[in-house]
Design an enzyme around this catalytic site. Structure first.
Site, PDB file in Angstrom:
ATOM      1  N   ASP A  30       0.818  -1.207   0.000  1.00 14.09           N
ATOM      2  CA  ASP A  30       0.000   0.000   0.000  1.00 14.09           C
ATOM      3  C   ASP A  30       0.853   1.258   0.000  1.00 14.09           C
ATOM      4  O   ASP A  30       1.371   1.662   1.037  1.00 14.09           O
ATOM      5  CB  ASP A  30      -0.903  -0.022   1.254  1.00 14.09           C
ATOM      6  CG  ASP A  30      -1.716   1.240   1.382  1.00 14.09           C
ATOM      7  OD1 ASP A  30      -2.208   1.528   2.491  1.00 14.09           O
ATOM      8  OD2 ASP A  30      -1.860   1.951   0.363  1.00 14.09           O
TER       9      ASP A  30
ATOM     10  N   ASP B 139      -1.692   5.581  -5.116  1.00  8.77           N
ATOM     11  CA  ASP B 139      -2.062   4.754  -3.971  1.00  8.77           C
ATOM     12  C   ASP B 139      -2.421   3.333  -4.395  1.00  8.77           C
ATOM     13  O   ASP B 139      -3.569   3.053  -4.774  1.00  8.77           O
ATOM     14  CB  ASP B 139      -3.245   5.411  -3.252  1.00  8.77           C
ATOM     15  CG  ASP B 139      -3.623   4.656  -1.991  1.00  8.77           C
ATOM     16  OD1 ASP B 139      -4.514   5.128  -1.276  1.00  8.77           O
ATOM     17  OD2 ASP B 139      -3.035   3.592  -1.732  1.00  8.77           O
TER      18      ASP B 139
HETATM   19  C1  LIG Z   1     -10.049  -4.662   3.740  1.00 10.26           C
HETATM   20  C2  LIG Z   1      -9.158  -3.469   3.355  1.00 10.26           C
HETATM   21  C3  LIG Z   1      -9.554  -2.154   3.601  1.00 10.26           C
HETATM   22  C4  LIG Z   1      -8.745  -1.094   3.250  1.00 10.26           C
HETATM   23  C5  LIG Z   1      -7.525  -1.348   2.644  1.00 10.26           C
HETATM   24  C6  LIG Z   1      -6.670  -0.253   2.243  1.00 10.26           C
HETATM   25  N1  LIG Z   1      -5.366  -0.402   2.098  1.00 10.26           N
HETATM   26  O1  LIG Z   1      -4.887   0.756   1.679  1.00 10.26           O
HETATM   27  C7  LIG Z   1      -5.917   1.587   1.507  1.00 10.26           C
HETATM   28  C8  LIG Z   1      -5.744   2.924   0.864  1.00 10.26           C
HETATM   29  C9  LIG Z   1      -6.585   3.998   1.443  1.00 10.26           C
HETATM   30  C10 LIG Z   1      -5.656   4.809   2.254  1.00 10.26           C
HETATM   31  O2  LIG Z   1      -6.066   4.707   3.553  1.00 10.26           O
HETATM   32  C11 LIG Z   1      -4.269   4.223   2.107  1.00 10.26           C
HETATM   33  N2  LIG Z   1      -4.357   3.332   0.964  1.00 10.26           N
HETATM   34  N3  LIG Z   1      -7.060   1.004   1.887  1.00 10.26           N
HETATM   35  C12 LIG Z   1      -7.118  -2.658   2.389  1.00 10.26           C
HETATM   36  C13 LIG Z   1      -7.928  -3.694   2.735  1.00 10.26           C
HETATM   37  F1  LIG Z   1      -7.576  -4.972   2.512  1.00 10.26           F
END
Ligand SMILES: Cc1ccc(-c2noc([C@H]3C[C@@H](O)CN3)n2)cc1F
Length: 328
Positions: A32, A217
């Site tokens: 991420d 992102d």
């Molecule tokens: C179940 C789940 C939920 C959210 C995320 C998630 N991971 O990164 C992000 C985006 C949004 C921001 O916060 C930073 N990057 N969202 C992953 C998941 F597996």
């Protein structure tokens, strides 16, 4: 050195998972570039939360050390989150290795993570200033690794419904067409943020967008952009409607969607293929589909996986820039 791992899409390209070896245990994790914590499912979690996941077991690692008194609490853009305690261990991502990486051990995770049984945690690749560990903030894997990498870069090569790759320390020029176009990154927010002031729907005229900033992102599934971009884009799609019930714009699944080009750093228009903007059906019959481009209220736009499926992206912490080119 350098390190390369596969990036395998979950069903519907909701997220991409990559193998990470932590203290000798392989965990499939979601990389991420929009956050800065590395946290894992582990045997401290309640059994109901552990069910179906690969759970890191501190007892099975000969190199794990607890960071006594350290905790983390993270929440993501969609309201999901995790919290727990912290230690350090050796992390190996495709050969790139960090011997004392902060490993955040969740003792609580939100329902959407529990349900996502293919994912066993996140590897944050934004800037370490966003790391949530207290009392002492910890560094990301990339921050810890970059001085030992041949180049202070990592790349994302994410593919629609196909296996792609993340690479640390090298840029594989066979994976993109032509040369990378580079944009300056403003690190103040802690994100890989760059100027994105214009957009273009299909072959139409380029239009300005308010705020004109975006982050790259990999952890966000869609492209979340200014409402003006959403309106201009879907005005070209017959039958597109803002569907409050499903929470965004839908259109007939057999629509011919135009490409969406977005400016990156003022000198490159990244073309996002129209086909990739048909994200998924919302009904059993598969007649109504949900758009991969949706509105976000903030002026900071979030270019997620929908963009990465059209663009090879290099994240350069040597001179804080981001490079893009169409996939090869
Ligand atoms: C179940 C789940 C939920 C959210 C995320 C998630 N991971 O990164 C992000 C985006 C949004 C921001 O916060 C930073 N990057 N969202 C992953 C998941 F597996």
């Amino acid at each position: 050195g350098s390190g390369k791992v596969t990036a395998t899409p979950e069903q519907g390209d909701v997220e991409f998972l990559s193998p990470v070896i932590i203290g000798g245990q392989t965990m499939n994790m979601d990389f991420d570039s929009g956050s800065s914590d590395l946290w894992v499912f582990n045997t401290q979690l309640a059994a109901a939360s552990q069910a179906g996941h690969t759970n890191f077991d501190v007892a099975k690692s000969t190199t794990f050390k607890m960071l006594t008194g350290s905790t983390f609490t993270i929440s993501y853009g969609d309201g999901s989150g995790a919290a727990g305690n912290v230690g350090t261990d050796t992390v190996n991502i495709g050969g790139a290795t960090v011997t004392s990486q902060a490993i955040e051990l969740a003792t609580a995770v939100s329902a959407s993570f529990v349900q996502d049984t293919q994912s066993n945690g996140l590897v944050g690749l934004a800037f370490s200033k966003l790391n949530t560990v207290k009392p002492a903030q910890q560094k990301t894997f990339f921050d810890n690794a970059k001085d030992t990498l041949a180049m202070p870069v990592f790349t994302a090569d994410l593919r629609k419904a196909a296996v792609g790759a993340y690479e640390f320390g090298a840029i594989d020029s066979t994976k993109f067409n032509g040369s990378l176009s580079w944009a300056a990154v403003n690190t103040t927010s802690g994100f890989w943020q760059f100027s994105s002031q214009k957009f273009q729907v299909g072959t139409g005229t380029a239009m300005n967008v308010a705020g004109g900033q975006a982050i790259a992102d990999t952890g966000t599934t869609l492209m979340l952009v200014n409402a003006a971009v959403v309106n201009a884009y879907y005005s070209q799609v017959t039958g597109a409607v803002n569907n409050q019930t499903v929470g965004g714009v839908t259109f007939p699944c057999n629509s011919q969607l135009p490409d969406l080009s977005v400016d990156v750093g003022g000198n490159y228009m990244a073309v996002v293929r129209g086909d990739d903007i048909n994200f998924a059906p919302v009904d059993q019959a598969g007649t109504t589909c949900f758009g991969g481009v949706q509105a976000i209220a903030s002026n900071l736009q979030i270019y997620g996986d929908i963009m990465f499926k059209s663009q090879f992206v290099a994240f350069n912490n040597g001179n804080n820039s981001i490079g893009m080119a169409p996939h090869q």
